[in-house]
Write a protein that holds these residues in place. Structure first.
Motif, PDB file in Angstrom:
ATOM      1  N   THR A   9      17.088  32.708  70.852  1.00 42.58           N
ATOM      2  CA  THR A   9      17.476  31.370  71.289  1.00 42.58           C
ATOM      3  C   THR A   9      17.646  30.438  70.105  1.00 42.58           C
ATOM      4  OG1 THR A   9      16.914  29.496  72.721  1.00 42.58           O
ATOM      5  CG2 THR A   9      15.066  30.628  71.655  1.00 42.58           C
ATOM      6  N   ASP A  10      18.608  29.537  70.255  1.00 41.73           N
ATOM      7  CA  ASP A  10      18.754  28.458  69.274  1.00 41.73           C
ATOM      8  C   ASP A  10      18.665  27.117  69.982  1.00 41.73           C
ATOM      9  OD1 ASP A  10      21.184  28.259  70.558  1.00 41.73           O
ATOM     10  OD2 ASP A  10      22.402  28.672  68.791  1.00 41.73           O
ATOM     11  N   GLY A  11      18.351  27.160  71.280  1.00 38.29           N
ATOM     12  CA  GLY A  11      18.200  25.939  72.049  1.00 38.29           C
ATOM     13  C   GLY A  11      19.508  25.330  72.520  1.00 38.29           C
ATOM     14  N   LEU A  36      12.726  34.396  70.578  1.00 40.53           N
ATOM     15  CA  LEU A  36      12.775  34.351  69.120  1.00 40.53           C
ATOM     16  C   LEU A  36      13.776  33.302  68.657  1.00 40.53           C
ATOM     17  CD1 LEU A  36      12.120  35.547  66.300  1.00 40.53           C
ATOM     18  CD2 LEU A  36      13.935  37.222  66.727  1.00 40.53           C
ATOM     19  N   TYR A  37      13.310  32.431  67.788  1.00 39.14           N
ATOM     20  CA  TYR A  37      14.168  31.445  67.130  1.00 39.14           C
ATOM     21  C   TYR A  37      14.104  31.735  65.639  1.00 39.14           C
ATOM     22  CZ  TYR A  37      16.016  26.958  65.496  1.00 39.14           C
ATOM     23  OH  TYR A  37      16.767  25.974  64.896  1.00 39.14           O
ATOM     24  N   VAL A  38      15.270  31.774  65.004  1.00 37.26           N
ATOM     25  CA  VAL A  38      15.308  32.049  63.568  1.00 37.26           C
ATOM     26  C   VAL A  38      15.850  30.829  62.832  1.00 37.26           C
ATOM     27  CG1 VAL A  38      16.197  33.535  61.741  1.00 37.26           C
ATOM     28  CG2 VAL A  38      15.653  34.515  63.985  1.00 37.26           C
ATOM     29  N   VAL A  39      15.029  30.305  61.934  1.00 42.57           N
ATOM     30  CA  VAL A  39      15.470  29.249  61.025  1.00 42.57           C
ATOM     31  C   VAL A  39      16.372  29.928  60.005  1.00 42.57           C
ATOM     32  CG1 VAL A  39      14.744  27.593  59.261  1.00 42.57           C
ATOM     33  CG2 VAL A  39      13.364  27.895  61.342  1.00 42.57           C
ATOM     34  N   PRO A  90      19.621  35.085  60.566  1.00 36.59           N
ATOM     35  CA  PRO A  90      19.359  35.264  61.998  1.00 36.59           C
ATOM     36  C   PRO A  90      19.574  36.680  62.528  1.00 36.59           C
ATOM     37  CG  PRO A  90      20.373  33.152  61.652  1.00 36.59           C
ATOM     38  CD  PRO A  90      20.399  33.856  60.321  1.00 36.59           C
ATOM     39  N   ALA A  91      20.714  37.287  62.284  1.00 34.94           N
ATOM     40  CA  ALA A  91      20.965  38.622  62.820  1.00 34.94           C
ATOM     41  C   ALA A  91      19.969  39.646  62.276  1.00 34.94           C
ATOM     42  CB  ALA A  91      22.396  39.059  62.523  1.00 34.94           C
ATOM     43  N   ASP A  92      19.674  39.570  60.994  1.00 33.92           N
ATOM     44  CA  ASP A  92      18.723  40.503  60.389  1.00 33.92           C
ATOM     45  C   ASP A  92      17.325  40.329  60.970  1.00 33.92           C
ATOM     46  OD1 ASP A  92      20.811  41.390  58.797  1.00 33.92           O
ATOM     47  OD2 ASP A  92      20.155  40.262  57.023  1.00 33.92           O
ATOM     48  N   GLU A  93      16.914  39.080  61.135  1.00 34.13           N
ATOM     49  CA  GLU A  93      15.580  38.807  61.670  1.00 34.13           C
ATOM     50  C   GLU A  93      15.461  39.240  63.127  1.00 34.13           C
ATOM     51  OE1 GLU A  93      12.769  37.784  60.154  1.00 34.13           O
ATOM     52  OE2 GLU A  93      13.856  37.849  58.266  1.00 34.13           O
ATOM     53  N   ILE A  94      16.524  39.046  63.902  1.00 37.04           N
ATOM     54  CA  ILE A  94      16.509  39.464  65.306  1.00 37.04           C
ATOM     55  C   ILE A  94      16.378  40.984  65.390  1.00 37.04           C
ATOM     56  CG2 ILE A  94      17.878  39.599  67.427  1.00 37.04           C
ATOM     57  CD1 ILE A  94      19.077  36.807  66.518  1.00 37.04           C
ATOM     58  N   ALA A  95      17.176  41.696  64.604  1.00 38.52           N
ATOM     59  CA  ALA A  95      17.115  43.167  64.602  1.00 38.52           C
ATOM     60  C   ALA A  95      15.752  43.657  64.120  1.00 38.52           C
ATOM     61  CB  ALA A  95      18.235  43.734  63.724  1.00 38.52           C
TER      62      ALA A  95
END
Length: 158
Positions: A9-11, A36-39, A90-95
């Motif tokens: 999510t990014d809100g 999961l939110y990624v800064v 973001p994509a790396d952290e989500i994976a």
């Protein structure tokens, strides 16, 4: 079939349907949900040095609010939602997060596009589909005039 679902999510409004679909899946399969939110570290790093810490804090606050929203919506359905804010690409952290918690699927929102852009699902969503070790459920953001929900599944190449 689904024991653990990650919803990125990014809100934003474009991710709200993805949250709803992920929570519906969790309710149907009695699955655990991780919001999961990624800064985005590149966004922070590209800001002027004097405001980087303020930018990081503002984005972390925004992430916290997005997580709380998903948790509130989950509670309304009786789903317990674990919330996590991370920093990185973001994509790396989500994976990576999906790998760490042994998720069964990841839900991400996409912007509804029409015409020649209809094949673009969004740069972060596309990268997640390519990098994620588990199936990715992409949920298109609908305009108010669109009536039917559309979910697309993308399997990662790994």
């Amino acid at each position: 079939m689904f024991d653990t679902i990650v919803v990125a999510t990014d809100g934003s409004a474009s991710v709200q349907r993805a949250v709803a679909v992920a929570l519906d899946l969790a309710e149907a399969f009695d699955a655990a949900v991780h919001a999961l939110y990624v800064v985005d570290s590149s966004e922070v790093d590209s800001s002027p040095a004097g405001v980087r810490e303020q930018m990081r804090n503002a984005l972390q606050e925004r992430g916290g609010a997005a997580i709380v929203d998903v948790q509130r919506r989950g509670a309304e359905l009786g789903c317990d939602v674990t919330g996590v804010v991370r920093e990185g690409r973001p994509a790396d952290e989500i994976a990576e997060y999906a790998r760490e918690i042994d998720a069964d699927t990841v839900a991400v929102g996409t912007r509804g596009r029409h015409g020649e852009n209809r094949f673009l699902i969004g740069s972060v969503a596309e990268r997640v589909v390519r990098a994620c070790p588990v199936p990715v459920l992409t949920v298109r953001h609908l305009e108010d005039s669109d009536a039917e929900p559309v979910a697309e599944t993308g399997a990662s190449e790994r």
